[in-house]
Design a protein around this motif. Structure first.
Motif, PDB file in Angstrom:
ATOM      1  N   CYS A  59      10.736 -96.721  58.903  1.00 42.15           N
ATOM      2  CA  CYS A  59      10.843 -96.578  57.527  1.00 42.15           C
ATOM      3  C   CYS A  59      10.745 -97.609  56.534  1.00 42.15           C
ATOM      4  O   CYS A  59      10.618 -97.618  55.343  1.00 42.15           O
ATOM      5  CB  CYS A  59      12.003 -95.600  57.143  1.00 42.15           C
ATOM      6  N   LEU A  60      10.968 -98.784  57.377  1.00 42.57           N
ATOM      7  CA  LEU A  60      11.122-100.063  56.518  1.00 42.57           C
ATOM      8  C   LEU A  60       9.617-100.756  56.178  1.00 42.57           C
ATOM      9  O   LEU A  60       9.353-101.449  55.362  1.00 42.57           O
ATOM     10  CB  LEU A  60      11.660-101.107  57.345  1.00 42.57           C
ATOM     11  N   VAL A  61       8.659-100.226  56.899  1.00 41.93           N
ATOM     12  CA  VAL A  61       7.160-100.269  56.382  1.00 41.93           C
ATOM     13  C   VAL A  61       7.179 -99.964  55.288  1.00 41.93           C
ATOM     14  O   VAL A  61       7.411 -98.723  54.513  1.00 41.93           O
ATOM     15  CB  VAL A  61       6.157 -99.365  57.324  1.00 41.93           C
ATOM     16  N   PRO A  62       6.363-100.825  54.254  1.00 40.83           N
ATOM     17  CA  PRO A  62       5.923-100.361  52.678  1.00 40.83           C
ATOM     18  C   PRO A  62       5.305 -99.092  52.653  1.00 40.83           C
ATOM     19  O   PRO A  62       4.272 -98.898  53.449  1.00 40.83           O
ATOM     20  CB  PRO A  62       5.119-101.537  52.286  1.00 40.83           C
ATOM     21  N   GLY A  63       5.897 -98.225  51.787  1.00 36.56           N
ATOM     22  CA  GLY A  63       5.049 -96.919  51.515  1.00 36.56           C
ATOM     23  C   GLY A  63       5.905 -95.800  52.238  1.00 36.56           C
ATOM     24  O   GLY A  63       5.294 -94.562  51.815  1.00 36.56           O
ATOM     25  N   ILE A  64       6.747 -96.099  52.749  1.00 37.67           N
ATOM     26  CA  ILE A  64       7.290 -94.800  53.537  1.00 37.67           C
ATOM     27  C   ILE A  64       8.956 -94.705  53.276  1.00 37.67           C
ATOM     28  O   ILE A  64       9.532 -96.074  53.525  1.00 37.67           O
ATOM     29  CB  ILE A  64       7.321 -94.812  55.120  1.00 37.67           C
ATOM     30  N   THR A  65       9.530 -93.647  52.764  1.00 34.63           N
ATOM     31  CA  THR A  65      11.036 -93.626  52.567  1.00 34.63           C
ATOM     32  C   THR A  65      11.493 -92.352  53.323  1.00 34.63           C
ATOM     33  O   THR A  65      10.818 -91.445  53.598  1.00 34.63           O
ATOM     34  CB  THR A  65      11.402 -93.556  51.252  1.00 34.63           C
ATOM     35  N   MET A  66      12.799 -92.457  53.638  1.00 38.80           N
ATOM     36  CA  MET A  66      13.321 -91.131  54.271  1.00 38.80           C
ATOM     37  C   MET A  66      14.936 -90.924  53.907  1.00 38.80           C
ATOM     38  O   MET A  66      15.456 -92.078  53.619  1.00 38.80           O
ATOM     39  CB  MET A  66      13.340 -91.369  55.834  1.00 38.80           C
ATOM     40  N   GLU A  67      15.126 -89.783  53.614  1.00 42.38           N
ATOM     41  CA  GLU A  67      16.114 -89.403  53.162  1.00 42.38           C
ATOM     42  C   GLU A  67      17.064 -88.284  54.052  1.00 42.38           C
ATOM     43  O   GLU A  67      15.914 -87.286  54.477  1.00 42.38           O
ATOM     44  CB  GLU A  67      16.554 -89.170  51.706  1.00 42.38           C
ATOM     45  N   LEU A  68      18.274 -88.417  54.302  1.00 43.56           N
ATOM     46  CA  LEU A  68      18.999 -87.372  55.294  1.00 43.56           C
ATOM     47  C   LEU A  68      20.131 -86.836  54.307  1.00 43.56           C
ATOM     48  O   LEU A  68      20.884 -87.542  53.707  1.00 43.56           O
ATOM     49  CB  LEU A  68      19.322 -87.723  56.396  1.00 43.56           C
ATOM     50  N   ALA A  69      20.074 -85.511  54.212  1.00 46.46           N
ATOM     51  CA  ALA A  69      21.097 -84.674  53.144  1.00 46.46           C
ATOM     52  C   ALA A  69      21.278 -83.288  53.717  1.00 46.46           C
ATOM     53  O   ALA A  69      20.665 -82.755  54.154  1.00 46.46           O
ATOM     54  CB  ALA A  69      20.818 -84.683  52.129  1.00 46.46           C
ATOM     55  N   PRO A  70      22.781 -82.836  53.324  1.00 53.41           N
ATOM     56  CA  PRO A  70      23.106 -81.381  53.721  1.00 53.41           C
ATOM     57  C   PRO A  70      22.389 -80.780  52.718  1.00 53.41           C
ATOM     58  O   PRO A  70      21.796 -81.041  51.528  1.00 53.41           O
ATOM     59  CB  PRO A  70      24.467 -81.372  53.356  1.00 53.41           C
ATOM     60  N   ARG A 114      18.646 -81.342  55.736  1.00 56.17           N
ATOM     61  CA  ARG A 114      17.187 -81.549  55.408  1.00 56.17           C
ATOM     62  C   ARG A 114      16.814 -83.099  55.860  1.00 56.17           C
ATOM     63  O   ARG A 114      17.622 -83.988  55.087  1.00 56.17           O
ATOM     64  CB  ARG A 114      16.832 -81.325  54.070  1.00 56.17           C
ATOM     65  N   ILE A 115      15.700 -83.367  56.181  1.00 57.64           N
ATOM     66  CA  ILE A 115      15.041 -84.846  56.155  1.00 57.64           C
ATOM     67  C   ILE A 115      13.940 -84.763  55.223  1.00 57.64           C
ATOM     68  O   ILE A 115      13.007 -83.720  55.151  1.00 57.64           O
ATOM     69  CB  ILE A 115      14.520 -85.213  57.538  1.00 57.64           C
ATOM     70  N   PHE A 116      14.298 -85.688  54.235  1.00 59.11           N
ATOM     71  CA  PHE A 116      12.715 -85.948  53.360  1.00 59.11           C
ATOM     72  C   PHE A 116      12.051 -87.305  53.429  1.00 59.11           C
ATOM     73  O   PHE A 116      12.772 -88.273  53.340  1.00 59.11           O
ATOM     74  CB  PHE A 116      13.549 -85.647  52.057  1.00 59.11           C
ATOM     75  N   LEU A 117      10.794 -87.022  53.902  1.00 56.31           N
ATOM     76  CA  LEU A 117       9.948 -88.170  53.993  1.00 56.31           C
ATOM     77  C   LEU A 117       8.979 -88.335  53.034  1.00 56.31           C
ATOM     78  O   LEU A 117       8.294 -87.083  52.617  1.00 56.31           O
ATOM     79  CB  LEU A 117       9.338 -88.307  55.529  1.00 56.31           C
ATOM     80  N   VAL A 118       8.644 -89.480  52.425  1.00 57.57           N
ATOM     81  CA  VAL A 118       7.741 -89.599  51.551  1.00 57.57           C
ATOM     82  C   VAL A 118       6.828 -90.843  52.132  1.00 57.57           C
ATOM     83  O   VAL A 118       7.326 -91.934  52.416  1.00 57.57           O
ATOM     84  CB  VAL A 118       8.075 -90.052  49.999  1.00 57.57           C
TER      85      VAL A 118
END
Length: 211
Positions: free
Chosen positions: A178-189, A197-201
């Motif tokens: 996810c450190l590759v430019p253009g990709i982000t990830m969030e983990l949250a209840p 939920r895992i949220f990838l963009v």
């Protein structure tokens, strides 16, 4: 660092499966030479040739599966959403719970490297979810616009799914990807207790036109 664990997996497969098949082929070759040097019994030679053919085919199959695991052909030919459909079908075969995939919108035009990286992230996340004993359902949603692709993975496996002890650091590999430019990830209840939920963009960068 982000490729270290993938290299370990590949090395393990090459050592255990591919090398094992090649050793079997070499042993059968030696046995055939021995037969030829001592009278060449036709029935015995026919049996050894059949065994050699089987060993070669097995080695080719292992290499094919390894290659497709690293770079699924469908990903390049038809895009990420079709590759996800294939991935979900494969995972469902060994998962007793419910795994559902929703696809909304035409797929964003991601470059091939980004598609491959995002696919491996999702593959690792889904594998972790189904391997956790508390997980009974997973819902994956792919949403796309012309500028970005959003992937959400909802599951009821709880926060423990993301622990490091079980796999020696696969989540570290996911985070590194996810450190590759253009990709982000969030983990949250999300929702009821135990639901996460895992949220990838993934951003679709515009092509640079050469003058």
């Amino acid at each position: 660092m982000r490729e270290d664990f993938r290299k370990i997996d590949v090395s393990s497969c090459l050592h255990k499966d591919v090398a094992g098949s090649l050793v079997a082929c070499a042993s059968l070759g030696e046995m055939m030479r021995h037969e030829m040097a001592h009278g060449c019994n036709n029935d015995k030679m026919e049996q050894l040739l059949g065994s050699l053919d089987s060993a070669i085919r097995q080695a080719l199959q292992v290499v094919r599966e390894l290659s497709e695991g690293l770079f699924p052909p469908v990903l390049k030919a038809f895009g990420l959403n079709v590759a996800l459909q294939q991935l979900v079908r494969g995972i469902t075969e060994n998962f007793t719970g419910s795994l559902v995939l929703h696809i909304n919108g035409d797929e964003a035009k991601l470059d091939l490297a980004t598609r491959l990286n995002l696919f491996h992230i999702i593959q690792s996340l889904l594998t972790r979810c189904v391997q956790h004993e508390e997980t009974s359902w997973i819902e994956v949603t792919s949403r796309s616009t012309s500028e970005r692709m959003e992937i959400t993975i909802d599951h009821n496996g709880g926060e423990e799914v993301w622990g490091e002890a079980a796999d020696g650091g696969e989540m570290a590999l996911v985070q590194a990807r996810c450190l590759v430019p253009g990709i982000t990830m969030e983990l949250a209840p999300a929702g009821p207790v135990g639901t996460y939920r895992i949220f990838l963009v993934a951003q679709a960068f515009p092509s640079v036109v050469q003058a």
